[in-house]
Design an enzyme around this catalytic site. Sequence first.
Site, PDB file in Angstrom:
ATOM      1  N   THR A 173     -25.882  19.168  -8.958  1.00 59.57           N
ATOM      2  CA  THR A 173     -27.057  19.183  -8.084  1.00 59.57           C
ATOM      3  C   THR A 173     -27.598  20.606  -7.994  1.00 59.57           C
ATOM      4  O   THR A 173     -28.785  20.803  -7.742  1.00 59.57           O
ATOM      5  CB  THR A 173     -26.726  18.653  -6.675  1.00 59.57           C
ATOM      6  N   LYS A 189     -16.241  23.391 -16.065  1.00 60.37           N
ATOM      7  CA  LYS A 189     -17.581  23.945 -15.862  1.00 60.37           C
ATOM      8  C   LYS A 189     -17.829  25.166 -16.754  1.00 60.37           C
ATOM      9  O   LYS A 189     -18.945  25.639 -16.894  1.00 60.37           O
ATOM     10  CB  LYS A 189     -17.778  24.307 -14.390  1.00 60.37           C
ATOM     11  N   LYS A 211     -31.487  22.225  -7.884  1.00 60.90           N
ATOM     12  CA  LYS A 211     -31.979  23.237  -6.938  1.00 60.90           C
ATOM     13  C   LYS A 211     -32.564  24.432  -7.688  1.00 60.90           C
ATOM     14  O   LYS A 211     -33.609  24.977  -7.310  1.00 60.90           O
ATOM     15  CB  LYS A 211     -30.835  23.710  -6.027  1.00 60.90           C
ATOM     16  N   LYS A 252     -21.135  27.743  -8.723  1.00 63.82           N
ATOM     17  CA  LYS A 252     -20.508  26.422  -8.568  1.00 63.82           C
ATOM     18  C   LYS A 252     -19.020  26.664  -8.417  1.00 63.82           C
ATOM     19  O   LYS A 252     -18.537  27.776  -8.639  1.00 63.82           O
ATOM     20  CB  LYS A 252     -20.788  25.541  -9.786  1.00 63.82           C
ATOM     21  N   ARG A 253     -18.254  25.613  -8.032  1.00 65.23           N
ATOM     22  CA  ARG A 253     -16.805  25.753  -7.973  1.00 65.23           C
ATOM     23  C   ARG A 253     -16.274  26.268  -9.305  1.00 65.23           C
ATOM     24  O   ARG A 253     -16.824  25.958 -10.378  1.00 65.23           O
ATOM     25  CB  ARG A 253     -16.165  24.401  -7.627  1.00 65.23           C
ATOM     26  N   HIS A 278     -17.914   9.841  -8.020  1.00 64.74           N
ATOM     27  CA  HIS A 278     -18.435  11.190  -8.272  1.00 64.74           C
ATOM     28  C   HIS A 278     -17.681  11.943  -9.358  1.00 64.74           C
ATOM     29  O   HIS A 278     -17.932  13.132  -9.548  1.00 64.74           O
ATOM     30  CB  HIS A 278     -18.398  12.041  -7.005  1.00 64.74           C
TER      31      HIS A 278
HETATM   32  C1  26V Z   1     -11.217  15.439  -4.793  1.00 66.39           C
HETATM   33  C2  26V Z   1     -10.322  15.891  -3.876  1.00 66.39           C
HETATM   34  C3  26V Z   1      -8.900  15.670  -4.164  1.00 66.39           C
HETATM   35  C4  26V Z   1      -8.001  15.846  -2.977  1.00 66.39           C
HETATM   36  C5  26V Z   1      -8.368  16.989  -2.102  1.00 66.39           C
HETATM   37  C6  26V Z   1      -9.798  17.050  -1.691  1.00 66.39           C
HETATM   38  C7  26V Z   1     -10.746  16.544  -2.722  1.00 66.39           C
HETATM   39  C8  26V Z   1     -12.088  16.724  -2.534  1.00 66.39           C
HETATM   40  C9  26V Z   1     -12.997  16.261  -3.473  1.00 66.39           C
HETATM   41  C10 26V Z   1     -12.561  15.612  -4.607  1.00 66.39           C
HETATM   42  C11 26V Z   1     -13.507  15.059  -5.622  1.00 66.39           C
HETATM   43  C12 26V Z   1     -14.667  15.873  -5.840  1.00 66.39           C
HETATM   44  C13 26V Z   1     -15.658  15.142  -6.680  1.00 66.39           C
HETATM   45  C14 26V Z   1     -16.969  15.864  -6.676  1.00 66.39           C
HETATM   46  O1  26V Z   1     -17.209  16.755  -5.900  1.00 66.39           O
HETATM   47  N1  26V Z   1     -17.832  15.468  -7.577  1.00 66.39           N
HETATM   48  C15 26V Z   1     -19.127  16.096  -7.710  1.00 66.39           C
HETATM   49  O2  26V Z   1     -20.067  15.273  -7.041  1.00 66.39           O
HETATM   50  C16 26V Z   1     -21.380  15.803  -7.110  1.00 66.39           C
HETATM   51  C17 26V Z   1     -22.280  14.918  -6.270  1.00 66.39           C
HETATM   52  O3  26V Z   1     -22.360  13.656  -6.829  1.00 66.39           O
HETATM   53  C18 26V Z   1     -21.818  15.875  -8.563  1.00 66.39           C
HETATM   54  O4  26V Z   1     -23.101  16.446  -8.610  1.00 66.39           O
HETATM   55  C19 26V Z   1     -20.847  16.719  -9.370  1.00 66.39           C
HETATM   56  O5  26V Z   1     -21.184  16.675 -10.741  1.00 66.39           O
HETATM   57  C20 26V Z   1     -19.441  16.199  -9.181  1.00 66.39           C
HETATM   58  O6  26V Z   1     -18.501  17.080  -9.789  1.00 66.39           O
END
Ligand code: 26V
Length: 829
Positions: A666, A564, A670, A558-559, A367
């Site tokens: 995503t 972004k 939406k 978004k975050r 992701h």
């Molecule tokens: C990394 C970490 C690092 C440690 C702490 C908790 C944590 C939680 C999540 C992540 C990675 C996040 C990656 C992510 O959210 N990617 C997003 O995934 C979406 C669904 O595929 C996509 O639409 C977004 O573009 C993408 O940023």
Amino acid sequence: MNDILHESQFTPLENDRKALGDSIRGRLIHSLGKDPRIATERDWLHAVALAVRERMLERWIFTRRSYQAASAKRVYYLSMEFLIGRSLVNAMLNLGIYDAAREALAEFGVDLAEIAEVEPDAALGNGGLGRLAACILDSLATQCLPGIGYGIRYEFGMFAQEIRDGVQIEHPDSWLRYGNPWELPRPEGLHPVRFYGNLITHYRPNGEAQHFWEDGETVMAMPYDLPIPGYGPGNVNNLRLWAAKATRDFELDYFNEGDYIGAVEQKNVSENISRVLYPNDASQAGRELRLKQEYFFVSASLQDILSRHREDGHPLTSLHDHAAIQLNDTHPAIAVAELMRLLVDENDLPWEQAWSITVRTFAYTNHTLMPEALETWPVALMARVLPRHMQIIYDINHRFLNDVRHRFPGEHELLRRVSLIDEDHGRRVRMAHLAVVGSHHTNGVAALHSELLRNTLFSDFSRIMPERFINVTNGVTPRLWLHQANPGLGDLICRHIGEGWIRDLDQLASFAPLADDTDARAEFRAVKLANKRRLAQYVADKTGVAVDPAALFDVQIKRIHEYKRQLLKLLHVITLYNRIRDGQADDCVPRAVLFAGKAAPAYVMAKRIIRLINDVADVVNNDPLVGDRLKCVFVPNYGVSSATLIIPAADLSEQISTAGTEASGTGNMKLALNGALTIGTLDGANVEIRDEVGEDNIFIFGLRTEEVESLRRNGYDPQSHYRENPELARCLDMIASDFFAPDDPHRHRPIVDSLLHEDRYLLLADYAAYIEAQGEIDRLYRSPEEWTRKAMLNTARMGRFSIDRTVKEYASRIWGIEPRCAGRTRGVS
Ligand code: 26V
């Protein structure tokens, strides 16, 4: 035992008003023990939830029976995050009992919409990745696909965000405080999970080594089941979330020493594992507790999967014929080593056979390409917490590298690059490499992203095993994001083309001709205006800022993350502000710019961005020269529930990440589905959205991925843009000065410094093109008929971005599973 549950005995869903009323009354009085005369909104909520749950559970049992009877292959979706939001209205709409419930409650003098607002969001996720997991569950159940989600029952989900004096303050999200009426605790289904300890090696007479992992600490994983109802109704699948519980003998050592309080303290410590969701920080922190969370839920889930496989009467050697396990990012990737341990150490399978089963069972979804988000764990940490897994990872690596050495002789650098161990940054385990090597497919989440995976992050692997890399473009569930969130538009579409689109979003295509119908356009505009009024009320309640529903609602939700580029949007706001004050914007359309999103608590720059947005908003919103022509609002505490209010009211969707950084997005889907036009870069799924809606119906601007790469390769100089674009320079100077922070003149200086000295995400390089594209948007918005036509075409052409299409692709190309419908489905014979 007699079978006392037949489908003919199901509580009927049709014409259920009377029965539902009786159940709600029964639950309120007999389950909750509440006096209807003094029941609170929360009491009613819980009573209704229990009544709805009764109707799901019969189908839930039936669904499981039918999978079992057919010995159906199942997919197990392993995810650290499931961002579900509220369940009440979703469950009612999917079961088809919403109207009946509303009427039944009205007879009791209770307003369904009001009690639905009391339900807390299940915010067990950070953002896109967690919400995707929730959409996938909705789709599996709706399409009658045998799928089970596995995750963690965090006691505290995503923190609640308060904005105080422009600053983000985090509050713990104690969503379980009043209990969770949807969950079924299963204290009889515990699995033990071990940490730390020692390795003992025995040698068999034939010289084979046998490994035993002993001592250490054991924590119990206790399952909580959440029924996931499909639309139609489809099947009711299961989401199993694990909570950490101390073992029953936790107390022995302490009690023997007479330390009663010490014993109970120790119990609390082991139960910390499922306490809190980690916020997705700017960089991967490498915390021990996070690693323990990952292994905890992976180990419990694999034990559960293997015991179900055995109960179904299958030999372990056929696991991959009955189970597909999807790794949602690398967070559960330790599963590759854990399954090897279970097969080899606990079940005496030979390594080669175990490895073949493992690789044929797992698949991995990536992701993100962001280097700082890629998970790696220090070897020393992993060796201490999971000693046997560290050893297994070394063994996997040894065999893999040997294989590569044979196939690519002399390529020493290649071996270093693909190794599961990064030797350059203090010896770390590369979880993405473990996931790729240990699974049969690796997929990206949009065409561009998958292409970049093959050519950058995994270029070596895609040379070694090209057949493993595929794309599965993300999607969103039309049940929540259109039917439920936007009933006005949903009803309008149903009146014109029927309701088939709710389970088959491609049918929206037949809505396209309505874009040329003046009356239909007026209807569409009326719906949008009503949604904007609803949002304006919400914004006024939460922030005190009045936004005019007639203004162009321009949203970036978004975050908060530098890639972004919320700051690029803000530069546009400041530019408009200056033009208005200079009298250069008399032909500008009134705009309400809405930002929403959370910053990771430790991500300093993201928090600075929030502060700046709020400071700019203060100046702009209170300048009498500006009036209603421009408003800027930061809507606090963005989450699934607030998204369902904001998205249907948006006119313009901001998808402006630097090309090559956003894996898919995503929210972009939406918003377009709800008839917002997109302004975006050629990044993530924006590329495919453009292909579907057509170039004329989207505003694409800025550098493309190759241009971004070459600019960086050839030395990017952000200051050249400062020098050459006076309008941009003025905005940056204002931010650097005390203009937006008279009380603290240097507050925003670090933002400008970072833009002028590094500008990692090339905001300044894209500024001029962005402002230009926004000018075109202004011009178009002044022609409401033209704008509405394009908005309707956006809605009509979003069929491809249904999560049902995504899940079908996973089912056929990766999982090898087939639909198995448990019962009658409304409208489907
Ligand atoms: C990394 C970490 C690092 C440690 C702490 C908790 C944590 C939680 C999540 C992540 C990675 C996040 C990656 C992510 O959210 N990617 C997003 O995934 C979406 C669904 O595929 C996509 O639409 C977004 O573009 C993408 O940023």
